[in-house]
Design a protein around this motif. Structure first.
Motif, PDB file in Angstrom:
ATOM      1  N   PRO A 195      18.637  27.802  25.435  1.00  0.00           N
ATOM      2  CA  PRO A 195      19.309  29.043  25.001  1.00  0.00           C
ATOM      3  C   PRO A 195      18.939  30.275  25.808  1.00  0.00           C
ATOM      4  CG  PRO A 195      17.644  28.366  23.406  1.00  0.00           C
ATOM      5  CD  PRO A 195      17.770  27.248  24.378  1.00  0.00           C
ATOM      6  N   VAL A 196      17.827  30.228  26.544  1.00  0.00           N
ATOM      7  CA  VAL A 196      17.456  31.395  27.335  1.00  0.00           C
ATOM      8  C   VAL A 196      18.411  31.591  28.510  1.00  0.00           C
ATOM      9  CG1 VAL A 196      15.921  30.391  29.081  1.00  0.00           C
ATOM     10  CG2 VAL A 196      15.371  32.621  28.093  1.00  0.00           C
ATOM     11  N   HIS A 197      19.241  30.582  28.807  1.00  0.00           N
ATOM     12  CA  HIS A 197      20.199  30.687  29.911  1.00  0.00           C
ATOM     13  C   HIS A 197      21.466  31.439  29.526  1.00  0.00           C
ATOM     14  CE1 HIS A 197      18.398  26.735  31.764  1.00  0.00           C
ATOM     15  NE2 HIS A 197      17.556  27.755  31.788  1.00  0.00           N
ATOM     16  N   VAL A 198      21.644  31.758  28.259  1.00  0.00           N
ATOM     17  CA  VAL A 198      22.893  32.385  27.827  1.00  0.00           C
ATOM     18  C   VAL A 198      23.138  33.693  28.564  1.00  0.00           C
ATOM     19  CG1 VAL A 198      24.127  33.380  25.862  1.00  0.00           C
ATOM     20  CG2 VAL A 198      22.830  31.271  25.572  1.00  0.00           C
ATOM     21  N   GLU A 199      22.093  34.486  28.756  1.00  0.00           N
ATOM     22  CA  GLU A 199      22.275  35.763  29.453  1.00  0.00           C
ATOM     23  C   GLU A 199      22.772  35.551  30.880  1.00  0.00           C
ATOM     24  OE1 GLU A 199      19.734  39.687  30.934  1.00  0.00           O
ATOM     25  OE2 GLU A 199      18.949  38.421  29.332  1.00  0.00           O
ATOM     26  N   SER A 200      22.302  34.496  31.539  1.00  0.00           N
ATOM     27  CA  SER A 200      22.688  34.256  32.928  1.00  0.00           C
ATOM     28  C   SER A 200      24.082  33.653  33.045  1.00  0.00           C
ATOM     29  CB  SER A 200      21.670  33.317  33.593  1.00  0.00           C
ATOM     30  OG  SER A 200      20.387  33.895  33.597  1.00  0.00           O
ATOM     31  N   ILE A 201      24.595  33.017  31.996  1.00  0.00           N
ATOM     32  CA  ILE A 201      25.907  32.366  32.079  1.00  0.00           C
ATOM     33  C   ILE A 201      26.975  33.228  31.403  1.00  0.00           C
ATOM     34  CG2 ILE A 201      27.118  30.183  31.860  1.00  0.00           C
ATOM     35  CD1 ILE A 201      24.343  30.055  33.246  1.00  0.00           C
ATOM     36  N   ALA A 202      26.727  33.654  30.158  1.00  0.00           N
ATOM     37  CA  ALA A 202      27.708  34.485  29.450  1.00  0.00           C
ATOM     38  C   ALA A 202      27.770  35.890  30.032  1.00  0.00           C
ATOM     39  CB  ALA A 202      27.371  34.537  27.958  1.00  0.00           C
ATOM     40  N   GLY A 203      26.684  36.363  30.621  1.00  0.00           N
ATOM     41  CA  GLY A 203      26.702  37.619  31.366  1.00  0.00           C
ATOM     42  C   GLY A 203      27.072  37.319  32.807  1.00  0.00           C
ATOM     43  N   ILE A 204      28.176  37.847  33.266  1.00  0.00           N
ATOM     44  CA  ILE A 204      28.705  37.451  34.573  1.00  0.00           C
ATOM     45  C   ILE A 204      27.740  37.814  35.692  1.00  0.00           C
ATOM     46  CG2 ILE A 204      30.647  37.702  36.157  1.00  0.00           C
ATOM     47  CD1 ILE A 204      32.382  38.405  33.715  1.00  0.00           C
ATOM     48  N   VAL A 205      27.026  38.923  35.568  1.00  0.00           N
ATOM     49  CA  VAL A 205      26.084  39.302  36.627  1.00  0.00           C
ATOM     50  C   VAL A 205      24.952  38.290  36.751  1.00  0.00           C
ATOM     51  CG1 VAL A 205      26.581  41.764  36.426  1.00  0.00           C
ATOM     52  CG2 VAL A 205      24.774  40.763  35.038  1.00  0.00           C
ATOM     53  N   GLY A 206      24.758  37.443  35.735  1.00  0.00           N
ATOM     54  CA  GLY A 206      23.760  36.383  35.824  1.00  0.00           C
ATOM     55  C   GLY A 206      24.090  35.325  36.855  1.00  0.00           C
ATOM     56  N   ARG A 207      25.282  35.408  37.439  1.00  0.00           N
ATOM     57  CA  ARG A 207      25.639  34.465  38.501  1.00  0.00           C
ATOM     58  C   ARG A 207      24.652  34.537  39.659  1.00  0.00           C
ATOM     59  NH1 ARG A 207      31.727  34.496  40.668  1.00  0.00           N
ATOM     60  NH2 ARG A 207      32.003  34.316  38.397  1.00  0.00           N
ATOM     61  N   ALA A 208      24.035  35.675  39.845  1.00  0.00           N
ATOM     62  CA  ALA A 208      23.024  35.793  40.908  1.00  0.00           C
ATOM     63  C   ALA A 208      21.907  34.775  40.706  1.00  0.00           C
ATOM     64  CB  ALA A 208      22.463  37.215  40.928  1.00  0.00           C
ATOM     65  N   GLU A 209      21.491  34.574  39.466  1.00  0.00           N
ATOM     66  CA  GLU A 209      20.435  33.596  39.176  1.00  0.00           C
ATOM     67  C   GLU A 209      20.913  32.180  39.459  1.00  0.00           C
ATOM     68  OE1 GLU A 209      17.670  35.005  38.315  1.00  0.00           O
ATOM     69  OE2 GLU A 209      18.449  36.990  37.803  1.00  0.00           O
ATOM     70  N   ILE A 210      22.150  31.868  39.051  1.00  0.00           N
ATOM     71  CA  ILE A 210      22.667  30.510  39.219  1.00  0.00           C
ATOM     72  C   ILE A 210      22.811  30.170  40.695  1.00  0.00           C
ATOM     73  CG2 ILE A 210      24.477  28.912  38.520  1.00  0.00           C
ATOM     74  CD1 ILE A 210      25.302  30.957  36.386  1.00  0.00           C
ATOM     75  N   MET A 211      23.468  31.054  41.452  1.00  0.00           N
ATOM     76  CA  MET A 211      23.681  30.780  42.867  1.00  0.00           C
ATOM     77  C   MET A 211      22.364  30.724  43.629  1.00  0.00           C
ATOM     78  SD  MET A 211      27.104  33.085  43.631  1.00  0.00           S
ATOM     79  CE  MET A 211      27.082  32.653  45.377  1.00  0.00           C
ATOM     80  N   SER A 212      21.445  31.582  43.274  1.00  0.00           N
ATOM     81  CA  SER A 212      20.137  31.563  43.926  1.00  0.00           C
ATOM     82  C   SER A 212      19.433  30.231  43.686  1.00  0.00           C
ATOM     83  CB  SER A 212      19.286  32.723  43.404  1.00  0.00           C
ATOM     84  OG  SER A 212      17.971  32.640  43.892  1.00  0.00           O
ATOM     85  N   ALA A 213      19.461  29.731  42.445  1.00  0.00           N
ATOM     86  CA  ALA A 213      18.821  28.448  42.130  1.00  0.00           C
ATOM     87  C   ALA A 213      19.493  27.301  42.873  1.00  0.00           C
ATOM     88  CB  ALA A 213      18.860  28.211  40.621  1.00  0.00           C
ATOM     89  N   ILE A 214      20.825  27.337  42.961  1.00  0.00           N
ATOM     90  CA  ILE A 214      21.553  26.273  43.667  1.00  0.00           C
ATOM     91  C   ILE A 214      21.129  26.215  45.130  1.00  0.00           C
ATOM     92  CG2 ILE A 214      23.832  25.615  44.533  1.00  0.00           C
ATOM     93  CD1 ILE A 214      25.002  26.530  41.875  1.00  0.00           C
ATOM     94  N   PHE A 215      21.118  27.354  45.799  1.00  0.00           N
ATOM     95  CA  PHE A 215      20.746  27.362  47.221  1.00  0.00           C
ATOM     96  C   PHE A 215      19.277  26.992  47.420  1.00  0.00           C
ATOM     97  CE2 PHE A 215      24.552  30.162  47.857  1.00  0.00           C
ATOM     98  CZ  PHE A 215      25.184  29.343  48.776  1.00  0.00           C
ATOM     99  N   CYS A 216      18.413  27.388  46.483  1.00  0.00           N
ATOM    100  CA  CYS A 216      16.997  27.008  46.600  1.00  0.00           C
ATOM    101  C   CYS A 216      16.828  25.495  46.496  1.00  0.00           C
ATOM    102  CB  CYS A 216      16.171  27.714  45.518  1.00  0.00           C
ATOM    103  SG  CYS A 216      15.795  29.434  45.867  1.00  0.00           S
ATOM    104  N   MET A 217      17.547  24.874  45.569  1.00  0.00           N
ATOM    105  CA  MET A 217      17.438  23.418  45.435  1.00  0.00           C
ATOM    106  C   MET A 217      18.020  22.701  46.647  1.00  0.00           C
ATOM    107  SD  MET A 217      18.033  22.673  41.370  1.00  0.00           S
ATOM    108  CE  MET A 217      19.420  23.765  41.128  1.00  0.00           C
ATOM    109  N   LEU A 218      19.116  23.204  47.183  1.00  0.00           N
ATOM    110  CA  LEU A 218      19.656  22.606  48.401  1.00  0.00           C
ATOM    111  C   LEU A 218      18.679  22.760  49.564  1.00  0.00           C
ATOM    112  CD1 LEU A 218      23.402  23.723  48.217  1.00  0.00           C
ATOM    113  CD2 LEU A 218      22.482  21.423  47.867  1.00  0.00           C
ATOM    114  N   GLY A 219      18.025  23.926  49.640  1.00  0.00           N
ATOM    115  CA  GLY A 219      17.026  24.124  50.682  1.00  0.00           C
ATOM    116  C   GLY A 219      15.871  23.152  50.559  1.00  0.00           C
ATOM    117  N   ALA A 220      15.420  22.910  49.319  1.00  0.00           N
ATOM    118  CA  ALA A 220      14.340  21.941  49.107  1.00  0.00           C
ATOM    119  C   ALA A 220      14.790  20.529  49.463  1.00  0.00           C
ATOM    120  CB  ALA A 220      13.880  22.010  47.650  1.00  0.00           C
ATOM    121  N   LYS A 221      16.036  20.199  49.132  1.00  0.00           N
ATOM    122  CA  LYS A 221      16.560  18.858  49.433  1.00  0.00           C
ATOM    123  C   LYS A 221      16.654  18.629  50.941  1.00  0.00           C
ATOM    124  CE  LYS A 221      20.402  15.790  48.239  1.00  0.00           C
ATOM    125  NZ  LYS A 221      19.620  14.857  47.426  1.00  0.00           N
TER     126      LYS A 221
END
Length: 749
Positions: A195-221
């Motif tokens: 439930p702590v992710h609601v702010e990052s998903i329901a709040g559109i500006v939280g997209r910064a967190e999602i995209m940042s995490a995606i690119f970080c995981m791709l970088g690690a991979k």
């Protein structure tokens, strides 16, 4: 497969001809096997853990469907309005036809302010703004932005399972395939439903967190696959989505260095099958550190010509941002430790959620012998035990996943640890990436239990399923709170009745709907802040006084001016206090003079007191001189224009109305504003000139089109009274007749 015949090729003879050549075995078979395995898996995408694709798909589906309701329900809550609707790099809702060029977001900050401006927020996230702009090319409605957030979150959940959870499960290699699959599914759903992710998903500006995490995981991979250029590029992209991503490659490099010195060589060969040579490992470390330090150098160069934000009013920052920068250094240190402990608790067992964790939600910690410090010690002990276990596993087995889990959980919180002053005390969106680390630890421990303690694993499986179900229910219940700003603040005030910023924000939202309740909330915020006198550098809560003055203006009744008089007294108190502390930023000063001018104007309106109008105009002029924004201030310019019109300065009033309307989204304007504008244009249009036909024709020639446009906008507003339609249609008809040169008979009314 059919059995093949053995190869009967005769052995070759050696050069001496004395017999067949002998096959010489290599010194290190593990190196040969490792090289062959690396060659076979160089382009391999999926994991060797059975069921990883099923688990990743379940996590992604859970992530998307849990937030499907946000697509239909949520609008532009909280910061979304400023970052999207009012950002010229994303949408143009200002009515002037201007929209930034598509490439302009590379030169502006996250909120659309030029990077070289002294008012820049210094949040440089061009890739996120580009994604917003792409959404806006499809539609300017909220649903498209929330749909994109939901899809990106599903991708993020898929990568969490595939990139990070399956390596954390390798300790449970002896477990059955179905058990491994269940571990991955439950760990992935735990992350997706948190439930702590609601702010990052329901709040559109939280997209910064999602995209940042995606690119970080791709970088690690890509780093694990030794595709270092792709890895570095992904980490750079992550930093261009959210600045805090800079710590992830640095953390991965630090873990690689620890693994080099702590893991015995035989464990390296056993755990990696000889895949990773020492020089290749150091190449990866260099690539990770280059990504982090390269971005820091780039950011330093980027803002070298910018002075940063000039909003320095201490009282305002206490209300709107962080109260910690106003505390004694020792109190600040204790409070920062408590905030980090709260983040730990929020990731593991979230309590009552809030869109703001400012004063009243997080209380200043002023003593070492307090409940808060006991909580800090408990959290610190747990984290240190986690770190010790990770180092032990790395030394004994060569498994770095527990230590990586610590890094993913706490490295992103380093920028939020108040080592330097930041704009917020604590935020749920900052816990988005750290929950990945907690999911890794859960997966690792469940893998161990499933492999060695089947009975314990069965109980853990039931408990984890119950937690995932509870998380999902809480998430579904939390999403409607994020429908819009008013629903959000009112919901959070119920769960955190002492939250100062929550009370103040709710008061602002209630200015029009329920001003009496809004004033009660603002007064309560003032009283709560007064309880902390002596802790902060400034004892008076300037912004609280400002909000109460604003609400007093809104609750004014035309028959009595007591509320307006109190509003003027509040503004005078703010100005006196500002002189004492010698601090008043331009935005707050503009708001003070706007409210003061509005109160004088409304005091003089019933009796048409020109002296009060003159005082109001004088204060409006001061407020206008302090306006440095690129947007129109509805309260300032619409009230200023109405005051000028009633003072007889009609053409000057038109300029102020036009300044507001050309830069303000129409849906932010009140029906009264549009009505006042329509009345002004009617008076300028010439239809009320009775005797001088030439003057009427000249006025119509100059103002006729603007008058028709103003009336049409007024009539299109949802608050327009339909009973007035006939009268306003007659005005439009009169204007058109005058434009055609026909003398119009006029009624005395």
């Amino acid at each position: 497969a059919p059995r093949r015949r053995p190869n009967k090729t005769k052995p070759s003879k050696d050069k001496s001809g004395s017999g067949p050549a002998k096959c010489e075995a290599p010194d290190d078979w593990s190196e040969v096997v490792g090289d062959l395995d690396a060659l076979a898996n160089q382009n391999k995408i999926s994991s060797d853990v059975p069921g990883v694709c099923i688990a990743a798909n379940v996590a992604a589906a859970s992530a998307f469907f849990l937030y499907a309701n946000a697509i239909a329900v949520c609008k532009f809550p909280y910061d979304d309005n400023k970052a999207i609707r009012q950002n010229p790099d994303v949408l143009n809702l200002r009515g002037d036809g201007f929209m930034s060029p598509f490439s302009r977001f590379w030169y502006n900050d996250f909120w659309g302010t030029p990077l070289d401006s002294p008012y820049t927020h210094k949040s440089y996230r061009p890739l996120v703004i580009q994604s917003f702009r792409l959404d806006a090319t499809v539609s300017s409605e909220p649903w498209i932005f929330h749909l994109s957030n939901g899809l990106l979150y599903a991708v993020c959940a898929w990568l969490v399972v595939d990139v990070l959870l399956q390596p954390a499960l390798r300790a449970g290699v002896a477990a059955a395939d179905s058990v491994k699959r269940n571990v991955l599914i439950l760990s992935g759903v735990w992350f997706a439903a948190h439930p702590v992710h609601v702010e990052s998903i329901a709040g559109i500006v939280g997209r910064a967190e999602i995209m940042s995490a995606i690119f970080c995981m791709l970088g690690a991979k890509f780093g694990d696959q030794r595709r270092l250029l792709s890895s570095t590029a992904c980490f750079a992209a992550a930093c261009l989505c959210k600045e805090t991503a800079v710590v992830i490659p640095a953390m991965l490099g630090a873990v690689e260095i620890l693994a080099t010195f702590i893991t015995p060589r035989k464990q390296v060969a056993k755990s990696s099958g000889g895949k990773m040579k020492e020089n290749e490992q150091w190449e990866r470390v260099i690539a990770y550190l280059a990504a982090s330090f390269g971005y820091l150098l780039f950011r330093s160069w980027l803002f070298s010509s910018s002075r940063g934000s000039t909003s320095t009013l201490k009282g305002s920052v206490m209300l709107e941002d962080s109260f910690m920068q106003h505390m004694h250094p020792l109190d600040k240190f204790r409070t920062a430790l408590f905030v980090m402990a709260k983040y730990t608790q929020l990731m593991v067992w979230p309590g009552a959620l809030s869109c703001d964790y400012g004063l009243g939600v997080i209380d200043p910690v002023t003593s070492w012998m307090s409940v808060e410090m006991a909580f800090v010690m408990l959290a610190a002990s747990s984290v240190l035990a986690w770190v010790f276990y990770g180092l032990l596993q790395l030394h004994k087995t060569g498994d770095s996943s527990p230590l990586l889990a610590v890094g993913w959980a706490f490295a992103p919180l380093v920028p939020a640890s108040h080592i330097v002053d930041i704009g917020t005390v604590m935020a749920e969106r900052l816990a988005f990436t750290p929950t990945i680390g907690v999911a890794m630890l859960i997966c690792h421990l469940c893998g161990l239990a499933a492999a060695s303690k089947p009975k314990i694993w069965r109980k853990l499986q039931i408990a984890l399923f119950a937690i995932c179900l509870w998380f999902g229910i809480r998430t579904l219940n939390r999403i409607p709170d994020w429908e819009e700003s008013q629903t959000l603040f009112l919901a959070d005030v119920k769960s955190h009745p002492r939250g100062v910023k929550l009370l103040d924000s709710a008061a602002k939202q209630l200015v029009l709907d329920d001003p009496a309740l809004g004033f009660e909330y603002a007064k309560r915020a003032q009283e709560i802040t007064d309880e902390y006198k002596g802790i902060f550098e400034y004892e008076r809560y300037i912004t609280g006084l400002l909000q109460m003055a604003n609400l007093k203006v809104r609750t004014e009744k035309w028959a009595e001016g007591a509320n307006l008089t109190e509003a003027i007294e509040y503004t005078d108190e703010i100005l006196r206090h500002a002189e004492e502390v010698d601090k008043l930023d331009e935005d707050t000063a503009r708001a003070v003079y706007t409210i003061k001018a509005t109160a004088f104007f409304r005091l003089g309106r019933p009796s048409q007191d020109q002296n009060l109008f003159a005082t109001a105009i004088e204060n409006f002029k001061i407020a206008e001189g302090l306006d440095k924004s690129s947007r129109g201030d509805r309260v300032l310019y619409c009230e200023y224009a109405t005051c000028l019109a009633q003072g007889g300065q009609k053409e000057e009033a038109y300029e102020k109305f036009h300044k507001c309307y050309s830069r303000e989204p129409e849906e932010d304007l009140l029906v009264a504003d549009l009505g006042n504008y329509a009345i002004l244009m009617k008076e300028l249009s010439g239809v009320d000139i009775k005797d001088d036909r030439e003057a009427a024709a000249n006025a119509t020639m100059k103002w006729g089109d603007s008058t028709i446009s103003a009336i049409e906008k007024y009539m299109a507003h949802e608050g327009f009274r339909q009973s007035h339609t006939k009268a306003w249609m007659k005005v439009i008809g009169d204007v058109k007749l005058l434009q055609s040169g026909i003398n119009v008979p006029r009624e005395e009314n």
